[in-house]
Design a protein around this motif. Structure first.
Motif, PDB file in Angstrom:
ATOM      1  N   ILE A 153       0.762  -1.326  -0.089  1.00 13.09           N
ATOM      2  CA  ILE A 153       0.175  -0.065  -0.142  1.00 13.09           C
ATOM      3  C   ILE A 153       0.915   1.198  -0.178  1.00 13.09           C
ATOM      4  O   ILE A 153       2.164   0.953   0.268  1.00 13.09           O
ATOM      5  CB  ILE A 153      -0.885  -0.075   1.216  1.00 13.09           C
ATOM      6  N   PRO A 154       0.378   2.541  -0.428  1.00 16.80           N
ATOM      7  CA  PRO A 154       1.267   3.553  -0.369  1.00 16.80           C
ATOM      8  C   PRO A 154       2.009   3.899   0.841  1.00 16.80           C
ATOM      9  O   PRO A 154       3.081   4.224   0.740  1.00 16.80           O
ATOM     10  CB  PRO A 154       0.258   4.813  -0.491  1.00 16.80           C
ATOM     11  N   ALA A 155       1.619   3.411   2.095  1.00 16.25           N
ATOM     12  CA  ALA A 155       2.438   3.701   3.461  1.00 16.25           C
ATOM     13  C   ALA A 155       3.503   2.607   3.435  1.00 16.25           C
ATOM     14  O   ALA A 155       4.503   3.041   4.194  1.00 16.25           O
ATOM     15  CB  ALA A 155       1.554   3.438   4.522  1.00 16.25           C
ATOM     16  N   THR A 156       3.565   1.604   2.693  1.00 16.16           N
ATOM     17  CA  THR A 156       4.446   0.486   2.800  1.00 16.16           C
ATOM     18  C   THR A 156       5.660   0.790   1.649  1.00 16.16           C
ATOM     19  O   THR A 156       6.499  -0.084   1.785  1.00 16.16           O
ATOM     20  CB  THR A 156       3.934  -0.714   3.123  1.00 16.16           C
ATOM     21  N   ASN A 157       5.191   1.457   0.693  1.00 15.45           N
ATOM     22  CA  ASN A 157       6.120   1.526  -0.358  1.00 15.45           C
ATOM     23  C   ASN A 157       7.702   1.940   0.026  1.00 15.45           C
ATOM     24  O   ASN A 157       7.746   3.059   0.732  1.00 15.45           O
ATOM     25  CB  ASN A 157       5.565   2.606  -1.373  1.00 15.45           C
ATOM     26  N   ARG A 158       8.655   1.190  -0.637  1.00 20.29           N
ATOM     27  CA  ARG A 158       9.940   1.326   0.026  1.00 20.29           C
ATOM     28  C   ARG A 158      10.159   1.614   1.379  1.00 20.29           C
ATOM     29  O   ARG A 158      11.233   2.382   1.727  1.00 20.29           O
ATOM     30  CB  ARG A 158      10.619   2.442  -0.811  1.00 20.29           C
ATOM     31  N   MET A 159       9.492   0.902   2.413  1.00 15.46           N
ATOM     32  CA  MET A 159       9.635   1.238   3.703  1.00 15.46           C
ATOM     33  C   MET A 159      10.907   0.850   4.100  1.00 15.46           C
ATOM     34  O   MET A 159      11.472   1.136   5.238  1.00 15.46           O
ATOM     35  CB  MET A 159       8.414   0.555   4.429  1.00 15.46           C
ATOM     36  N   PHE A 160      11.627  -0.324   3.583  1.00 15.90           N
ATOM     37  CA  PHE A 160      12.820  -0.771   3.890  1.00 15.90           C
ATOM     38  C   PHE A 160      13.754   0.181   3.089  1.00 15.90           C
ATOM     39  O   PHE A 160      14.389  -0.615   1.911  1.00 15.90           O
ATOM     40  CB  PHE A 160      12.830  -2.246   3.629  1.00 15.90           C
ATOM     41  N   ASN A 161      14.146   1.082   3.578  1.00 13.90           N
ATOM     42  CA  ASN A 161      15.125   2.104   2.872  1.00 13.90           C
ATOM     43  C   ASN A 161      16.510   2.006   3.352  1.00 13.90           C
ATOM     44  O   ASN A 161      16.701   1.197   4.044  1.00 13.90           O
ATOM     45  CB  ASN A 161      14.412   3.632   3.106  1.00 13.90           C
ATOM     46  N   LEU A 182      19.166  -1.941  -0.882  1.00 18.73           N
ATOM     47  CA  LEU A 182      19.502  -3.130  -0.508  1.00 18.73           C
ATOM     48  C   LEU A 182      20.657  -3.915  -1.061  1.00 18.73           C
ATOM     49  O   LEU A 182      21.497  -4.569  -0.705  1.00 18.73           O
ATOM     50  CB  LEU A 182      18.335  -4.162  -0.770  1.00 18.73           C
ATOM     51  N   VAL A 183      20.920  -3.745  -2.459  1.00 22.98           N
ATOM     52  CA  VAL A 183      21.977  -3.886  -3.065  1.00 22.98           C
ATOM     53  C   VAL A 183      23.009  -3.452  -2.470  1.00 22.98           C
ATOM     54  O   VAL A 183      24.057  -4.090  -2.240  1.00 22.98           O
ATOM     55  CB  VAL A 183      21.841  -3.524  -4.587  1.00 22.98           C
ATOM     56  N   ALA A 184      22.977  -2.058  -2.126  1.00 29.95           N
ATOM     57  CA  ALA A 184      24.329  -1.444  -1.675  1.00 29.95           C
ATOM     58  C   ALA A 184      24.711  -2.133  -0.256  1.00 29.95           C
ATOM     59  O   ALA A 184      25.955  -2.368  -0.044  1.00 29.95           O
ATOM     60  CB  ALA A 184      23.822   0.310  -1.285  1.00 29.95           C
ATOM     61  N   GLU A 185      23.660  -2.501   0.314  1.00 22.88           N
ATOM     62  CA  GLU A 185      23.953  -3.238   1.751  1.00 22.88           C
ATOM     63  C   GLU A 185      24.666  -4.529   1.659  1.00 22.88           C
ATOM     64  O   GLU A 185      25.508  -4.954   2.247  1.00 22.88           O
ATOM     65  CB  GLU A 185      22.732  -3.243   2.836  1.00 22.88           C
ATOM     66  N   LEU A 186      23.972  -5.388   0.635  1.00 26.58           N
ATOM     67  CA  LEU A 186      24.430  -6.720   0.259  1.00 26.58           C
ATOM     68  C   LEU A 186      25.610  -6.682  -0.241  1.00 26.58           C
ATOM     69  O   LEU A 186      26.665  -7.708  -0.036  1.00 26.58           O
ATOM     70  CB  LEU A 186      23.211  -7.442  -0.781  1.00 26.58           C
ATOM     71  N   SER A 187      25.933  -5.554  -1.096  1.00 28.12           N
ATOM     72  CA  SER A 187      27.197  -5.599  -1.639  1.00 28.12           C
ATOM     73  C   SER A 187      28.657  -5.539  -0.697  1.00 28.12           C
ATOM     74  O   SER A 187      29.826  -6.032  -0.986  1.00 28.12           O
ATOM     75  CB  SER A 187      27.284  -4.425  -2.766  1.00 28.12           C
ATOM     76  N   ARG A 211      22.072 -10.770   4.591  1.00 25.72           N
ATOM     77  CA  ARG A 211      21.757 -11.935   3.542  1.00 25.72           C
ATOM     78  C   ARG A 211      20.214 -11.621   3.179  1.00 25.72           C
ATOM     79  O   ARG A 211      19.588 -11.104   4.069  1.00 25.72           O
ATOM     80  CB  ARG A 211      22.144 -13.257   4.226  1.00 25.72           C
ATOM     81  N   ALA A 212      19.931 -11.869   2.109  1.00 29.54           N
ATOM     82  CA  ALA A 212      18.523 -11.914   1.670  1.00 29.54           C
ATOM     83  C   ALA A 212      18.023 -12.946   0.940  1.00 29.54           C
ATOM     84  O   ALA A 212      18.922 -13.728   0.586  1.00 29.54           O
ATOM     85  CB  ALA A 212      18.405 -10.407   0.702  1.00 29.54           C
ATOM     86  N   CYS A 213      16.637 -13.423   1.452  1.00 25.19           N
ATOM     87  CA  CYS A 213      15.904 -14.176   0.729  1.00 25.19           C
ATOM     88  C   CYS A 213      14.659 -13.646  -0.046  1.00 25.19           C
ATOM     89  O   CYS A 213      13.985 -13.010   0.724  1.00 25.19           O
ATOM     90  CB  CYS A 213      15.474 -15.415   1.484  1.00 25.19           C
ATOM     91  N   LEU A 214      14.550 -13.695  -1.436  1.00 22.16           N
ATOM     92  CA  LEU A 214      13.647 -12.525  -2.042  1.00 22.16           C
ATOM     93  C   LEU A 214      12.825 -13.654  -2.776  1.00 22.16           C
ATOM     94  O   LEU A 214      13.404 -14.066  -4.009  1.00 22.16           O
ATOM     95  CB  LEU A 214      14.406 -11.624  -2.877  1.00 22.16           C
TER      96      LEU A 214
END
Length: 331
Positions: free
Chosen positions: A216-224, A251-256, A261-264
């Motif tokens: 929903i709009p409130a959760t868009n890119r909430m993991f910034n 997320l790519v910047a953090e993972l790099s 670790r991420a499971c997507l």
């Protein structure tokens, strides 16, 4: 007069979802109208099928039920959606008409929770890395990064259709469960077996963060970038919700850096481009949106629909009824 039940879906979806037993059970409740052509279901086809119907069964590929379609079925009492979100089908006209709506989202949510549990276990165990090491004759090289699902903190973002059963599954283990959901009371979260927490605290303290919030709009890119930076070193981020909830560049910047670790199961868009870092970063497990129901699991949606129609005919009580006044905050 016999009850008319209109199946507003194309033939492929119907045969994937409903087996012979499901259809026989439904046929005992009324006259069934089907779309048997091999083409996609158009608004015109939908209007023809729904003519005079008392109940509509919808799924993926059903057009929005706009006013010109609903005018053909003034006695429509119930829509059972043999899929997840009803937002693509339910229109303001449906809400104004007072038609009851039920969704199999509770079934999909359970499957998503089970997938998230599996990802939680194998990620903590570092199974994929250990398997690669073993193939490369490096037995036990990354053994030091293995964790058990014991004595760790699990962060659950969203306590709805998939978050709630994930919490239930987590309660089978000796773990601490932090839960963030601004639309669920602290008392309700505690009743599920979780510990209410604000998002920043959850991110800072969790060994695994599993996302179950709606898009929903409130959760868009909430993991910034700011929030991802708050996560613990070697924490695992699991997303079985929607790709839009994550700022993927951040997320790519953090993972790099190798820190997380991420499971997507989901990305934005799907699939990610052929050259996207998610495809090559060694600390990413990327799967093709299979956390819900696929292959044989699709039949569970047919079983749910038959059960829901039988319940409606018997006592009117529905297991998957949607509170349409809360549609804007639902997945």
């Amino acid at each position: 007069m016999s009850t008319k039940i209109a199946f507003l879906m194309d033939r492929k979806n119907r045969t994937n979802l409903f087996d012979t037993e499901h259809m026989e059970r439904i046929a005992r409740l009324g006259e069934i109208a089907l779309f048997n052509a091999s083409e996609a279901l158009s608004p015109d086809h939908t209007a023809e099928l729904i003519e005079g119907a008392d109940i509509a069964v919808t799924s993926w590929g059903c057009p929005p039920l706009e006013k010109p379609i609903l005018e053909r079925a003034p006695g429509l009492k119930l829509i059972v959606h043999a899929a997840g979100t009803v937002k693509r089908v339910v229109t303001p006209e449906v809400i104004r008409s007072g038609i009851r709506v039920s969704s199999a989202n509770c079934i999909l949510g359970r499957r998503v929770a089970e997938t998230a549990l599996g990802l939680t276990i194998v990620s903590l165990k570092n199974i994929w890395q250990l398997a690669a090491d073993t193939r490369n004759n490096e037995w036990g090289r990354h053994y030091h990064r293995v964790k058990e699902l014991y004595g760790v903190t699990i962060g659950v973002v969203g306590a709805g259709a998939s978050g709630r059963p994930y919490i239930e599954l987590m309660r089978q283990f000796q773990v601490r469960i932090l839960v963030y959901d601004p639309n669920v009371s602290a008392e309700a979260i505690s009743g599920m077996g979780g510990i209410p927490a604000d998002l920043d605290t959850l991110l800072a303290e969790s060994d695994v963060v599993s996302i179950h919030a709606p898009a929903i709009p409130a959760t868009n890119r909430m993991f910034n970038a700011r929030r991802l930076a708050m996560m613990k070193d070697d924490a695992i981020l699991i997303n079985t919700a929607r790709g839009s909830l994550i700022d993927e560049d951040a997320l790519v910047a953090e993972l790099s850096t190798g820190r997380l670790r991420a499971c997507l199961d989901v990305t934005n868009p799907e699939p990610p481009g052929a050259d996207h870092p998610f495809r090559t970063l060694p600390n990413v497990t990327l799967i093709p949106h299979v956390a819900g129901v696929v292959t044989n699991g699709l039949r569970s949606l047919g079983a749910f629909t038959a059960q829901e129609l039988e319940a409606f005919a018997n006592d009117g009580l529905l297991n998957g009824e949607i509170d349409l006044s809360r549609l804007d905050i639902l997945a």
